[in-house]
Design a protein around this motif. Structure first.
Motif, PDB file in Angstrom:
ATOM      1  N   THR A  78     -35.267 -61.670  26.173  1.00 44.81           N
ATOM      2  CA  THR A  78     -36.403 -62.666  25.921  1.00 44.81           C
ATOM      3  C   THR A  78     -36.872 -61.962  24.300  1.00 44.81           C
ATOM      4  OG1 THR A  78     -37.905 -62.878  28.365  1.00 44.81           O
ATOM      5  CG2 THR A  78     -39.049 -62.717  26.431  1.00 44.81           C
ATOM      6  N   GLY A  79     -36.742 -60.817  24.337  1.00 46.74           N
ATOM      7  CA  GLY A  79     -36.759 -60.785  23.078  1.00 46.74           C
ATOM      8  C   GLY A  79     -35.666 -61.078  21.823  1.00 46.74           C
ATOM      9  N   LEU A  80     -34.360 -61.161  23.164  1.00 45.19           N
ATOM     10  CA  LEU A  80     -33.166 -61.717  22.146  1.00 45.19           C
ATOM     11  C   LEU A  80     -33.322 -63.054  22.014  1.00 45.19           C
ATOM     12  CD1 LEU A  80     -30.669 -59.729  24.164  1.00 45.19           C
ATOM     13  CD2 LEU A  80     -31.109 -59.493  21.307  1.00 45.19           C
ATOM     14  N   ARG A  81     -34.265 -64.070  23.011  1.00 42.84           N
ATOM     15  CA  ARG A  81     -33.947 -65.738  22.910  1.00 42.84           C
ATOM     16  C   ARG A  81     -34.976 -65.538  21.496  1.00 42.84           C
ATOM     17  NH1 ARG A  81     -36.519 -67.874  26.681  1.00 42.84           N
ATOM     18  NH2 ARG A  81     -36.943 -66.548  27.831  1.00 42.84           N
ATOM     19  N   ILE A  82     -36.152 -64.741  21.121  1.00 48.64           N
ATOM     20  CA  ILE A  82     -37.411 -64.717  20.797  1.00 48.64           C
ATOM     21  C   ILE A  82     -37.187 -64.086  19.102  1.00 48.64           C
ATOM     22  CG2 ILE A  82     -39.522 -63.917  19.638  1.00 48.64           C
ATOM     23  CD1 ILE A  82     -40.321 -63.055  22.627  1.00 48.64           C
ATOM     24  N   ALA A  83     -35.861 -63.458  19.043  1.00 49.74           N
ATOM     25  CA  ALA A  83     -35.242 -63.116  18.122  1.00 49.74           C
ATOM     26  C   ALA A  83     -34.685 -64.349  17.408  1.00 49.74           C
ATOM     27  CB  ALA A  83     -34.351 -62.097  18.295  1.00 49.74           C
ATOM     28  N   SER A  84     -34.137 -64.859  18.580  1.00 47.89           N
ATOM     29  CA  SER A  84     -33.045 -66.144  18.051  1.00 47.89           C
ATOM     30  C   SER A  84     -33.130 -67.018  17.093  1.00 47.89           C
ATOM     31  CB  SER A  84     -32.092 -66.792  19.353  1.00 47.89           C
ATOM     32  OG  SER A  84     -31.245 -67.680  18.934  1.00 47.89           O
ATOM     33  N   ALA A  85     -34.571 -67.344  17.699  1.00 48.33           N
ATOM     34  CA  ALA A  85     -35.531 -68.091  17.013  1.00 48.33           C
ATOM     35  C   ALA A  85     -36.336 -67.949  15.131  1.00 48.33           C
ATOM     36  CB  ALA A  85     -36.703 -68.852  17.735  1.00 48.33           C
ATOM     37  N   ILE A  86     -36.620 -67.055  15.405  1.00 44.91           N
ATOM     38  CA  ILE A  86     -36.949 -66.481  14.432  1.00 44.91           C
ATOM     39  C   ILE A  86     -35.920 -66.353  12.848  1.00 44.91           C
ATOM     40  CG2 ILE A  86     -38.555 -63.750  13.182  1.00 44.91           C
ATOM     41  CD1 ILE A  86     -39.061 -63.715  16.273  1.00 44.91           C
ATOM     42  N   GLY A  87     -34.565 -65.559  14.031  1.00 46.65           N
ATOM     43  CA  GLY A  87     -33.183 -65.449  12.639  1.00 46.65           C
ATOM     44  C   GLY A  87     -33.098 -66.686  11.721  1.00 46.65           C
ATOM     45  N   LEU A  88     -32.824 -67.456  13.089  1.00 49.70           N
ATOM     46  CA  LEU A  88     -32.412 -68.852  12.125  1.00 49.70           C
ATOM     47  C   LEU A  88     -33.635 -69.648  11.492  1.00 49.70           C
ATOM     48  CD1 LEU A  88     -30.756 -71.319  12.592  1.00 49.70           C
ATOM     49  CD2 LEU A  88     -31.687 -72.618  13.869  1.00 49.70           C
ATOM     50  N   ILE A  89     -34.723 -69.000  11.474  1.00 46.47           N
ATOM     51  CA  ILE A  89     -35.795 -69.956  10.423  1.00 46.47           C
ATOM     52  C   ILE A  89     -35.739 -68.826   9.085  1.00 46.47           C
ATOM     53  CG2 ILE A  89     -38.472 -69.618  10.038  1.00 46.47           C
ATOM     54  CD1 ILE A  89     -38.674 -70.023  13.245  1.00 46.47           C
ATOM     55  N   LEU A  90     -35.490 -67.692   9.214  1.00 46.29           N
ATOM     56  CA  LEU A  90     -35.597 -67.032   7.778  1.00 46.29           C
ATOM     57  C   LEU A  90     -34.276 -67.030   7.896  1.00 46.29           C
ATOM     58  CD1 LEU A  90     -36.670 -63.373  10.205  1.00 46.29           C
ATOM     59  CD2 LEU A  90     -37.882 -64.907   8.299  1.00 46.29           C
ATOM     60  N   ALA A  91     -32.947 -67.225   8.207  1.00 48.63           N
ATOM     61  CA  ALA A  91     -31.558 -67.740   7.126  1.00 48.63           C
ATOM     62  C   ALA A  91     -31.936 -69.225   6.592  1.00 48.63           C
ATOM     63  CB  ALA A  91     -31.215 -68.056   8.611  1.00 48.63           C
ATOM     64  N   ILE A  92     -32.296 -69.661   7.216  1.00 43.65           N
ATOM     65  CA  ILE A  92     -32.988 -71.605   6.507  1.00 43.65           C
ATOM     66  C   ILE A  92     -33.572 -71.034   5.361  1.00 43.65           C
ATOM     67  CG2 ILE A  92     -33.619 -73.647   6.796  1.00 43.65           C
ATOM     68  CD1 ILE A  92     -32.084 -73.706   9.556  1.00 43.65           C
ATOM     69  N   THR A  93     -35.036 -70.308   5.961  1.00 47.12           N
ATOM     70  CA  THR A  93     -36.039 -69.696   4.747  1.00 47.12           C
ATOM     71  C   THR A  93     -35.222 -69.204   3.444  1.00 47.12           C
ATOM     72  OG1 THR A  93     -37.445 -70.196   6.268  1.00 47.12           O
ATOM     73  CG2 THR A  93     -38.451 -69.013   4.395  1.00 47.12           C
ATOM     74  N   ALA A  94     -34.652 -68.337   3.911  1.00 48.27           N
ATOM     75  CA  ALA A  94     -33.790 -67.610   2.632  1.00 48.27           C
ATOM     76  C   ALA A  94     -33.098 -68.803   1.983  1.00 48.27           C
ATOM     77  CB  ALA A  94     -33.717 -66.138   3.083  1.00 48.27           C
ATOM     78  N   GLU A  95     -32.463 -69.054   2.740  1.00 50.80           N
ATOM     79  CA  GLU A  95     -31.347 -70.602   1.730  1.00 50.80           C
ATOM     80  C   GLU A  95     -33.025 -71.720   0.595  1.00 50.80           C
ATOM     81  OE1 GLU A  95     -28.366 -69.815   5.405  1.00 50.80           O
ATOM     82  OE2 GLU A  95     -29.288 -71.699   5.276  1.00 50.80           O
ATOM     83  N   ILE A  96     -33.076 -71.819   0.871  1.00 55.30           N
ATOM     84  CA  ILE A  96     -34.299 -72.511   0.574  1.00 55.30           C
ATOM     85  C   ILE A  96     -34.821 -71.759   0.158  1.00 55.30           C
ATOM     86  CG2 ILE A  96     -36.459 -74.111   0.529  1.00 55.30           C
ATOM     87  CD1 ILE A  96     -35.773 -74.718   3.946  1.00 55.30           C
ATOM     88  N   VAL A  97     -35.249 -70.905  -0.121  1.00 56.34           N
ATOM     89  CA  VAL A  97     -36.512 -70.330  -1.144  1.00 56.34           C
ATOM     90  C   VAL A  97     -35.503 -69.482  -2.607  1.00 56.34           C
ATOM     91  CG1 VAL A  97     -37.922 -68.597  -1.764  1.00 56.34           C
ATOM     92  CG2 VAL A  97     -37.968 -69.641  -0.170  1.00 56.34           C
ATOM     93  N   VAL A  98     -34.165 -68.695  -1.936  1.00 58.34           N
ATOM     94  CA  VAL A  98     -33.051 -68.072  -3.015  1.00 58.34           C
ATOM     95  C   VAL A  98     -31.917 -68.817  -3.623  1.00 58.34           C
ATOM     96  CG1 VAL A  98     -32.081 -65.355  -3.312  1.00 58.34           C
ATOM     97  CG2 VAL A  98     -34.088 -65.761  -1.587  1.00 58.34           C
ATOM     98  N   GLY A  99     -31.939 -70.012  -2.059  1.00 58.84           N
ATOM     99  CA  GLY A  99     -30.327 -70.473  -2.993  1.00 58.84           C
ATOM    100  C   GLY A  99     -29.069 -69.671  -2.127  1.00 58.84           C
ATOM    101  N   THR A 100     -29.078 -68.997  -0.700  1.00 54.98           N
ATOM    102  CA  THR A 100     -27.974 -68.721  -0.084  1.00 54.98           C
ATOM    103  C   THR A 100     -27.544 -69.431   0.425  1.00 54.98           C
ATOM    104  OG1 THR A 100     -29.123 -67.846   1.397  1.00 54.98           O
ATOM    105  CG2 THR A 100     -28.706 -66.071  -0.458  1.00 54.98           C
ATOM    106  N   PRO A 101     -26.072 -69.358   0.209  1.00 59.37           N
ATOM    107  CA  PRO A 101     -24.922 -70.392   0.933  1.00 59.37           C
ATOM    108  C   PRO A 101     -26.124 -71.177   2.580  1.00 59.37           C
ATOM    109  CG  PRO A 101     -23.828 -68.978  -0.499  1.00 59.37           C
ATOM    110  CD  PRO A 101     -24.786 -68.884  -0.834  1.00 59.37           C
TER     111      PRO A 101
END
Length: 288
Positions: free
Chosen positions: A209-232
């Protein structure tokens, strides 16, 4: 404890009848599964049709929300041209590395904290203090330390996904049935054997369960970093389409890609969880 039933038992509840019941349950489960899939698809189609009508009738202005009949062709063009796969791979790269880094630290630390009552009490306040810190609040510091690159994205994802993996591991280890622990101890099982044979199997559903919660959080943070900072990644393509003008259909096509990616990752983890933990009581009850 009663003795197991003999294979030659011919009365009700014998192996032959049990096998027949299992076969009937399996055959009955297929229509139910197809019904659930059909209802899910019907719900998706209904929402798409409703959005199309709302936009076409002018309740939502097309200037900032194009109808689905324009978004889906734009998504198909991204797939057909191969433009979709590079950014998806870049987003997945940060997602995988961040979650792996978090798991490598969180799993053994969670096992240690959950196994030792003193460690659990000593760290409880610290964990409750650090856990609520929003990972996005660390973006300026992460940019200063790592720059606007993959390392920054991995750090942000690792920090955000560390907590659900750690806490679920601690809860799972700490929630092991004390009767099982005491029984194993009374039979003389050493500490490492109790951990491997009793504690970890009992905690695996929590960890999953922790890994599945982490999966959703990780994807949100990845796309957030790409939008805010401009990483590919996908997030950059969303902002590029938004700033291009008259490309709202492409922007929403990338948003659709992000949603589908999250759905696929969650479904894949659920499938692995069902396969690995099919023996656990909670999954056997769901299977019925």
């Amino acid at each position: 404890m009663s003795a197991p039933a003999s294979p030659s038992a011919a009365g009700p509840g014998g192996p032959a009848e049990a096998g027949g019941d299992a076969g009937r349950q399996g055959s009955a489960g297929t229509p139910a599964r197809l019904r659930r899939i059909g209802l899910g698809l019907a719900g998706v189609v209904g929402v798409v049709v409703l959005l199309e009508l709302v936009v076409r009738t002018g309740l939502l202005p097309q200037a900032w929300f194009p109808p689905p009949s324009e978004i889906f062709p734009a998504f198909v063009r991204l797939v057909a041209d191969g433009e979709l796969f590079g950014p998806v791979g870049q987003t997945l790269q940060g997602w995988v590395l961040g979650i792996l880094a978090a798991a490598v630290v969180a799993l053994p630390l969670g096992i240690a904290i959950g196994s030792v009552e003193l460690a659990h009490r000593l760290t409880r306040f610290l964990l409750e203090f650090l856990r609520p810190i929003p990972p996005v609040a660390l973006i300026p510091a992460a940019v200063l330390i790592f720059g606007s690159n993959l390392d920054m994205k991995v750090f942000l994802i690792a920090f955000g996904t560390f907590w659900p993996i750690l806490l679920q591991t601690v809860y799972g280890i700490h929630d092991t049935d004390p009767t099982l622990r005491d029984t194993a101890r009374s039979y003389g099982l050493p500490r490492h054997a109790r951990l491997l044979r009793i504690v970890l199997p009992s905690a695996l559903p929590y960890i999953a369960t922790g890994l599945r919660i982490a999966s959703a959080i990780g994807l949100i943070l990845a796309i957030t970093a790409e939008i805010v900072v401009g990483t590919p990644g996908i997030g950059v393509r969303i902002t590029d389409a938004q700033s291009a003008g008259n490309a709202q259909d492409v922007m929403y096509a990338w948003i659709l890609a992000a949603g589908l990616l999250g759905w696929l990752l969650n479904g894949g983890l659920q499938a692995v969880e069902r396969r690995v933990l099919h023996w656990h009581t909670s999954f056997r009850e769901v299977a019925r």
